[in-house]
Design an enzyme around this catalytic site. Structure first.
Site, mmCIF file in Angstrom:
data_model
loop_
_atom_site.group_PDB
_atom_site.id
_atom_site.type_symbol
_atom_site.label_atom_id
_atom_site.label_comp_id
_atom_site.label_asym_id
_atom_site.label_seq_id
_atom_site.Cartn_x
_atom_site.Cartn_y
_atom_site.Cartn_z
ATOM 1 N N ASP A 138 0.828 -1.212 0.000
ATOM 2 C CA ASP A 138 0.000 0.000 0.000
ATOM 3 C C ASP A 138 0.858 1.258 0.000
ATOM 4 O O ASP A 138 0.451 2.298 -0.524
ATOM 5 C CB ASP A 138 -0.899 0.023 1.241
ATOM 6 C CG ASP A 138 -2.087 -0.915 1.110
ATOM 7 O OD1 ASP A 138 -2.294 -1.448 0.013
ATOM 8 O OD2 ASP A 138 -2.786 -1.121 2.116
ATOM 9 N N HIS A 144 -2.656 8.206 8.616
ATOM 10 C CA HIS A 144 -2.425 6.822 9.054
ATOM 11 C C HIS A 144 -0.998 6.545 9.500
ATOM 12 O O HIS A 144 -0.750 5.533 10.165
ATOM 13 C CB HIS A 144 -2.772 5.848 7.928
ATOM 14 C CG HIS A 144 -4.213 5.828 7.549
ATOM 15 N ND1 HIS A 144 -5.219 5.622 8.465
ATOM 16 C CD2 HIS A 144 -4.825 5.998 6.336
ATOM 17 C CE1 HIS A 144 -6.388 5.663 7.832
ATOM 18 N NE2 HIS A 144 -6.176 5.886 6.551
ATOM 19 N N GLY A 185 -1.436 2.814 5.047
ATOM 20 C CA GLY A 185 -2.531 3.409 4.293
ATOM 21 C C GLY A 185 -2.146 4.549 3.389
ATOM 22 O O GLY A 185 -2.789 5.609 3.408
ATOM 23 N N ASP A 205 -12.429 12.272 6.804
ATOM 24 C CA ASP A 205 -12.044 11.233 5.855
ATOM 25 C C ASP A 205 -12.911 10.001 6.117
ATOM 26 O O ASP A 205 -13.352 9.780 7.243
ATOM 27 C CB ASP A 205 -10.560 10.910 6.094
ATOM 28 C CG ASP A 205 -9.919 10.073 5.013
ATOM 29 O OD1 ASP A 205 -10.282 8.892 4.907
ATOM 30 O OD2 ASP A 205 -9.030 10.585 4.310
ATOM 31 N N HIS A 263 -11.907 7.047 6.248
ATOM 32 C CA HIS A 263 -11.122 6.125 7.062
ATOM 33 C C HIS A 263 -10.845 6.725 8.445
ATOM 34 O O HIS A 263 -10.678 7.941 8.574
ATOM 35 C CB HIS A 263 -9.799 5.797 6.376
ATOM 36 C CG HIS A 263 -9.954 5.148 5.037
ATOM 37 N ND1 HIS A 263 -9.928 5.878 3.850
ATOM 38 C CD2 HIS A 263 -10.165 3.861 4.688
ATOM 39 C CE1 HIS A 263 -10.101 5.052 2.836
ATOM 40 N NE2 HIS A 263 -10.243 3.823 3.311
ATOM 41 N N ASP A 284 -12.483 11.208 0.318
ATOM 42 C CA ASP A 284 -12.972 9.874 -0.020
ATOM 43 C C ASP A 284 -14.303 9.571 0.663
ATOM 44 O O ASP A 284 -14.878 8.500 0.454
ATOM 45 C CB ASP A 284 -11.937 8.798 0.323
ATOM 46 C CG ASP A 284 -11.327 8.948 1.700
ATOM 47 O OD1 ASP A 284 -11.801 9.815 2.463
ATOM 48 O OD2 ASP A 284 -10.369 8.217 2.010
ATOM 49 N N TYR A 298 -9.982 9.533 -4.057
ATOM 50 C CA TYR A 298 -9.401 8.701 -5.112
ATOM 51 C C TYR A 298 -10.144 8.780 -6.437
ATOM 52 O O TYR A 298 -9.706 8.175 -7.405
ATOM 53 C CB TYR A 298 -9.284 7.260 -4.600
ATOM 54 C CG TYR A 298 -8.558 7.261 -3.268
ATOM 55 C CD1 TYR A 298 -7.193 7.493 -3.203
ATOM 56 C CD2 TYR A 298 -9.258 7.142 -2.068
ATOM 57 C CE1 TYR A 298 -6.527 7.565 -1.996
ATOM 58 C CE2 TYR A 298 -8.603 7.207 -0.846
ATOM 59 C CZ TYR A 298 -7.239 7.424 -0.814
ATOM 60 O OH TYR A 298 -6.580 7.524 0.386
#
Length: 497
Positions: A107, A149, A157, A184, A186, A272, A311
């Protein structure tokens, strides 16, 4: 409602703010690799929209100084920073053990200019914090930042260096309390872990929770020790729309501002969480996403706005352009002006996109339960924590050249960005820009805010059993060895639930 902290003199929400915007023209040249969803090119697309909507002429446009090794080591381990500085695509086959140790390679791939990329986006976030600390601006923006992250000793991440933690540490030199807000999709795990055991920083994350990266962010994760109830997690399900999101965001953040009374706010604006994101599963419109920015702006507290995930890059550029307008107090036309990336935005060529008809799995009783639990946790914080006046780390000075001293009226004109992406030429001289040298100087002082200084030296101690990096405010409430062991066990147990 009292916004607390260091309220700005800007007045009501409709009044213009002084905005400093950080952008390095080279940032769009970095490339994670074929097929990788993270594309720094989105930052260049955002900048092009800002230029053609005429927003640059209303902001202080700054080129950040790259963060130095010693800046990154304020949070990250020395050997990890050394690794990032030395690793190259050609040499990675000879360092497989190190790649595994630091979680680099899948990643978080090795690519050309990796360390320079980290220095650039971290430099913008720390530079924004410095600007806010000096009172130069009301709002600072770094769309290249927000990589939430990254951990003390490893990448995660798509994130290598945690610019957010570094910026918060800079803000803590002047402000007793700093609030971190993450929208976000996440969970903002790297930032939460860094400040899990302190009441100096409150972290609030709104995120998809369940079988979803990084798997953390349960509503029961609330902090530990002095930091108990200073971590708030808002776990959400697929398809959440603007109305459902705001039914949580505004009451929770309103209560946070009332109880915690931060001196500064850091807002991670990961895109995102927008409808139609390549990796996301929420259904927010750009206006719904931006309503979070508008609401946090309304408290008139120094605000650092950062990027993050996102993304479907045409929508990322749309979102961050619109939110820059929100920061400036300017409404933008939906019809998009012609610019070098115009064809990316077809067939409608508009700034806004309609949400989809996907199912909203966030039922009202679930939302009511989440809101009730979090407001109850906040009610257990009787008042904002105070910090005794003690010696603090040296301030970061502003070392810069302001071209406005040469011509105070020259800014971006309607035709000044025609060579925006021609990197054989420098950015046109009419751009209002500065080069901020983020350097630690033992004799430096924040002249405008030095009377508010406190003991802000907050060294990091890594949790051995869970790899959680916990900030412990030393000389204020330093834990005993037994307490550190308790922290280690408690945090490990919570992460395994």
């Amino acid at each position: 409602m009292e916004s607390g902290g260091n309220s700005l003199p800007s007045g009501s929400d409709g009044v213009k703010r002084k905005v400093s915007y950080f952008y390095d023209p080279e940032v769009g040249n970095y490339y994670y690799g074929q097929g990788h969803p993270m594309k720094p090119h989105r930052i260049r697309m955002t900048h092009a929209l800002l230029a053609h909507y005429g927003l640059l002429q209303h902001m202080q446009v700054l080129k950040p100084a790259p963060a130095k090794d010693r800046d990154l080591c304020k949070f990250h381990a020395d050997d990890y920073v050394d690794f990032l500085r030395g690793i190259t695509p050609e040499a990675q086959q000879d360092q497989l053990r190190q790649l595994k140790r630091f979680n680099v390679g899948e990643d978080c791939p090795v690519f050309d200019g990796l360390y320079s990329f980290c220095q650039t986006y971290a430099g913008g976030s720390v530079g924004g914090a410095v600007k806010l600390n000096h009172g130069v601006c009301d709002i600072a923006i770094n769309w290249a930042g927000g990589l939430h992250h990254a951990k003390k000793c490893e990448a995660s991440g798509f994130c290598y260096v945690n610019d957010i933690v570094l910026a918060i540490l800079e803000l803590l030199k002047v402000h007793e309390r700093v609030l971190y807000v993450d929208i976000d999709i996440h969970h903002g795990d790297g930032v939460e872990e860094a400040f899990y055991a302190t009441d100096r920083v409150m972290t609030v994350s709104f995120h998809k929770f369940g079988d979803y990266f990084p798997g953390t962010g349960d509503i029961r994760d609330i902090g530990y020790g002095k930091g108990k109830y200073y971590s708030l997690n808002v776990p959400l399900d697929d398809g959440i729309d603007d109305e459902s999101y705001m039914s949580l965001f505004k009451p929770i953040m309103g209560k946070v501002m009332e109880v915690f009374r931060p001196g500064a706010v850091v807002l991670q604006c990961g895109a995102d969480s927008l409808s139609g994101d390549r990796l996301g599963c929420f259904n927010l419109s750009i206006k719904g996403h931006a309503e979070c920015v508008k609401y946090m702006r309304s408290f008139n507290v120094p605000l650092l706005m950062l990027g993050g995930g996102g993304y479907t890059i045409r929508n990322v550029a749309r979102c961050w352009c619109y939110e820059t307008g929100v920061a400036l107090g300017m409404e933008l036309e939906d019809k998009m002006p012609q610019h070098e990336y115009y064809e990316y935005f077809g067939p409608d060529y508009t700034l806004h996109v309609a949400p989809s008809n996907m199912e909203n799995k966030n039922f009202r009783d679930l939302l009511d339960d989440i809101r009730s639990k979090l407001l109850d946790n906040l009610s257990k914080l009787q008042h904002a924590p105070s910090v005794p006046f003690q010696e603090r780390p040296p301030d970061t000075e502003l070392h810069q050249r302001d071209e406005d001293q040469d011509d105070k009226d020259e800014r971006w004109g309607p035709d000044s960005d025609t060579e925006l992406d021609d990197y054989s030429n420098p950015v046109p001289g009419r751009v209002k820009r500065e080069y901020i040298e983020v350097d630690r100087n033992d004799s430096g002082n924040y002249h405008k805010h030095s009377d508010r200084g406190r003991d802000l030296d907050m060294p990091f101690k890594e949790n051995a059993s869970s790899k959680v990096s916990v900030v412990v405010p030393m000389a204020v409430d330093e834990p005993s060895i037994k307490e550190e062991q308790d922290i280690s066990k408690e945090v490990s147990d919570q992460r395994l639930r």
